[in-house]
Design an enzyme around this catalytic site. Structure first.
Site, PDB file in Angstrom:
ATOM      1  N   LYS A   1       6.415  -1.722   2.004  1.00 32.45           N
ATOM      2  CA  LYS A   1       5.211  -1.142   2.629  1.00 32.45           C
ATOM      3  C   LYS A   1       4.062  -2.134   2.457  1.00 32.45           C
ATOM      4  CE  LYS A   1       3.045   3.411   3.300  1.00 32.45           C
ATOM      5  NZ  LYS A   1       3.098   3.493   4.747  1.00 32.45           N
TER       6      LYS A   1
ATOM      7  N   TYR B   1       0.826  -1.206   0.000  1.00 29.31           N
ATOM      8  CA  TYR B   1       0.000   0.000   0.000  1.00 29.31           C
ATOM      9  C   TYR B   1       0.856   1.250   0.000  1.00 29.31           C
ATOM     10  CZ  TYR B   1       0.693   1.054   5.023  1.00 29.31           C
ATOM     11  OH  TYR B   1       1.222   1.398   6.235  1.00 29.31           O
TER      12      TYR B   1
ATOM     13  N   ARG C   1      -8.079 -20.293  -1.396  1.00 28.69           N
ATOM     14  CA  ARG C   1      -7.134 -20.107  -0.284  1.00 28.69           C
ATOM     15  C   ARG C   1      -6.044 -21.171  -0.270  1.00 28.69           C
ATOM     16  NH1 ARG C   1      -5.499 -20.139   4.948  1.00 28.69           N
ATOM     17  NH2 ARG C   1      -5.687 -18.178   6.088  1.00 28.69           N
TER      18      ARG C   1
ATOM     19  N   LEU D   1      11.052   1.595   7.096  1.00 24.22           N
ATOM     20  CA  LEU D   1      10.395   2.007   5.861  1.00 24.22           C
ATOM     21  C   LEU D   1      11.058   3.309   5.423  1.00 24.22           C
ATOM     22  CD1 LEU D   1       7.940   1.397   3.949  1.00 24.22           C
ATOM     23  CD2 LEU D   1       6.880   3.327   5.089  1.00 24.22           C
TER      24      LEU D   1
ATOM     25  N   GLU E   1      12.604   3.279  14.175  1.00 22.89           N
ATOM     26  CA  GLU E   1      11.566   4.170  13.619  1.00 22.89           C
ATOM     27  C   GLU E   1      10.308   4.058  14.466  1.00 22.89           C
ATOM     28  OE1 GLU E   1       9.915   3.268   9.726  1.00 22.89           O
ATOM     29  OE2 GLU E   1      10.131   1.123  10.031  1.00 22.89           O
TER      30      GLU E   1
ATOM     31  N   HIS F   1      -1.715 -21.022   1.024  1.00 25.73           N
ATOM     32  CA  HIS F   1      -0.617 -20.120   1.378  1.00 25.73           C
ATOM     33  C   HIS F   1       0.275 -19.832   0.166  1.00 25.73           C
ATOM     34  CE1 HIS F   1      -1.774 -20.667   5.505  1.00 25.73           C
ATOM     35  NE2 HIS F   1      -0.762 -19.934   5.945  1.00 25.73           N
TER      36      HIS F   1
ATOM     37  N   ARG G   1       8.002   4.037  -4.604  1.00 29.12           N
ATOM     38  CA  ARG G   1       8.057   3.100  -3.464  1.00 29.12           C
ATOM     39  C   ARG G   1       7.029   1.971  -3.657  1.00 29.12           C
ATOM     40  NH1 ARG G   1       7.460   5.619   2.364  1.00 29.12           N
ATOM     41  NH2 ARG G   1       5.287   5.769   1.685  1.00 29.12           N
TER      42      ARG G   1
HETATM   43  N1  PDD Z   1       2.859   5.312   7.405  1.00 31.31           N
HETATM   44  N2  PDD Z   1       7.594   4.190   8.872  1.00 31.31           N
HETATM   45  C1  PDD Z   1       6.425   3.530   8.991  1.00 31.31           C
HETATM   46  C2  PDD Z   1       6.438   2.219   9.692  1.00 31.31           C
HETATM   47  C3  PDD Z   1       5.241   4.073   8.471  1.00 31.31           C
HETATM   48  O1  PDD Z   1       4.090   3.397   8.579  1.00 31.31           O
HETATM   49  C4  PDD Z   1       5.274   5.348   7.841  1.00 31.31           C
HETATM   50  C5  PDD Z   1       4.052   6.008   7.276  1.00 31.31           C
HETATM   51  C6  PDD Z   1       6.517   6.015   7.752  1.00 31.31           C
HETATM   52  C7  PDD Z   1       6.640   7.363   7.093  1.00 31.31           C
HETATM   53  O2  PDD Z   1       6.586   7.265   5.700  1.00 31.31           O
HETATM   54  P1  PDD Z   1       6.090   8.467   4.788  1.00 31.31           P
HETATM   55  O3  PDD Z   1       6.903   9.649   5.141  1.00 31.31           O
HETATM   56  O4  PDD Z   1       6.349   8.010   3.400  1.00 31.31           O
HETATM   57  O5  PDD Z   1       4.622   8.666   5.089  1.00 31.31           O
HETATM   58  C8  PDD Z   1       7.646   5.396   8.267  1.00 31.31           C
HETATM   59  C9  PDD Z   1       1.581   5.893   7.061  1.00 31.31           C
HETATM   60  C10 PDD Z   1       1.243   7.019   7.957  1.00 31.31           C
HETATM   61  C11 PDD Z   1       0.515   4.820   7.092  1.00 31.31           C
HETATM   62  O6  PDD Z   1       0.860   3.667   7.149  1.00 31.31           O
HETATM   63  O7  PDD Z   1      -0.679   5.115   7.066  1.00 31.31           O
END
Ligand code: PDD
Length: 294
Positions: A162, A48, A115, A218, A194, A117, A67
């Site tokens: 992500k 996502y 379904r 991330l 993070e 895996h 990304r």
């Molecule tokens: N997430 N690290 C993690 C684990 C995150 O989920 C996010 C952002 C970031 C920051 O990434 P960016 O600057 O590209 O938004 C770092 C968004 C808020 C979400 O999952 O909804």
């Protein structure tokens, strides 16, 4: 005799505030559905993105789409659209919603399959885009700074993807909420890496520290923009994670993320950071980040 050409007035497109796009169709978000056989639902098998819309315009779509491409490639999920097609699809979705300030989620799963895996890619991936109104965090949070806690990092070894598999982030965010904190900072092997939904940076002796890109974080779009702004302002940067005790001795700590931009942290685990209010470098970066979209 030629028939007379009548030009029909174009029906004005009805605004559809909370908007969704599922595979090939736009619809109100409340009507959007995917199959229970979708691998996103069954296994969290998907990726996502979250983008911000400022004054009706998508913010940094190329950075988010690259990304998305990296995440999908890492999982072997074929993206069904070209970069240009994604951009026009997202712009169309934003225009249909009519929201000037919005957040846009893109979700792409491996699609619908019986379904099992082990994945097969017989059918097309599922594409969902949603547009919702954006409610900014309260200005007081930026003036006073937010609170954070530190927690063990329960996630897997590919945090650079992500992925929609967010259970550790969900549970961690719940813990932060239970402890009346805005964010939880993940600590892995003793190092602060993070936040559960943000990147984190800290300032020591005038240098900004943040964990380097790699499988443990991330790579945030906001993180990169903020580092670029810091470099342009002549601030020293070390892409290096600090141990938790070292990190807690920081002069300043702030989070970066699409929905929060640059957000100061004033307390971690009830311990005051610096003077307990947004520090000077954080204030500069908050200001410079705002200038990117006003
Ligand atoms: N997430 N690290 C993690 C684990 C995150 O989920 C996010 C952002 C970031 C920051 O990434 P960016 O600057 O590209 O938004 C770092 C968004 C808020 C979400 O999952 O909804």
């Amino acid at each position: 005799m030629s028939s007379q050409l009548t030009v029909k007035p174009r029906p004005s497109r009805r605004k559809m505030p909370d908007t969704a796009f599922v595979n090939d169709m736009f619809m109100p978000l409340s009507e959007a559905q995917v199959s229970v056989e979708d691998r996103g639902f069954q296994f969290g098998d998907g990726v996502y993105e979250l983008l911000r819309v400022y004054c009706g315009a998508l913010f940094r779509p190329d950075e988010h789409l690259s990304r998305l491409e990296r995440s999908a490639t890492a999982l072997g999920i074929p993206l069904p659209h070209s970069r240009d097609h994604w951009k026009s699809l997202l712009s169309d979705a934003v225009a249909r919603s009519g929201y000037p300030e919005a957040k846009v989620y893109i979700q792409v799963t491996r699609g619908v399959a019986p379904r099992d895996h082990a994945p097969t890619q017989d059918g097309p991936p599922t594409v969902v885009v949603t547009v919702r109104a954006f409610a900014a965090p309260s200005p007081t949070l930026y003036q006073k700074g937010a609170e954070a806690i530190t927690v063990p990092d329960l996630r897997w070894g590919r945090c650079d993807i992500k992925s929609i598999c967010l259970l550790p982030n969900v549970l961690t965010k719940q813990r932060a909420r239970d402890e009346h904190a805005f964010e939880a900072l993940f600590v892995r092997d003793g190092y602060v890496v993070e936040g559960a939904t943000s990147n984190v940076m800290n300032v020591k002796g005038g240098t900004i520290f943040t964990a380097p890109e790699g499988p443990l974080i991330l790579s945030g779009v906001t993180r990169q923009l903020t580092l670029n702004l810091a470099r342009a302002a002549g601030i020293a940067i070390k892409e290096q994670a600090l141990t938790e005790p070292d990190f807690l001795e920081s002069d300043e700590v702030f989070l970066t993320g699409t929905t929060i931009e640059v957000l100061p942290i004033r307390r971690i685990n009830s311990r005051m950071i610096g003077k307990g209010s947004p520090g000077p470098l954080t204030a500069v970066l908050m200001e410079h980040f705002k200038a990117l979209h006003v």
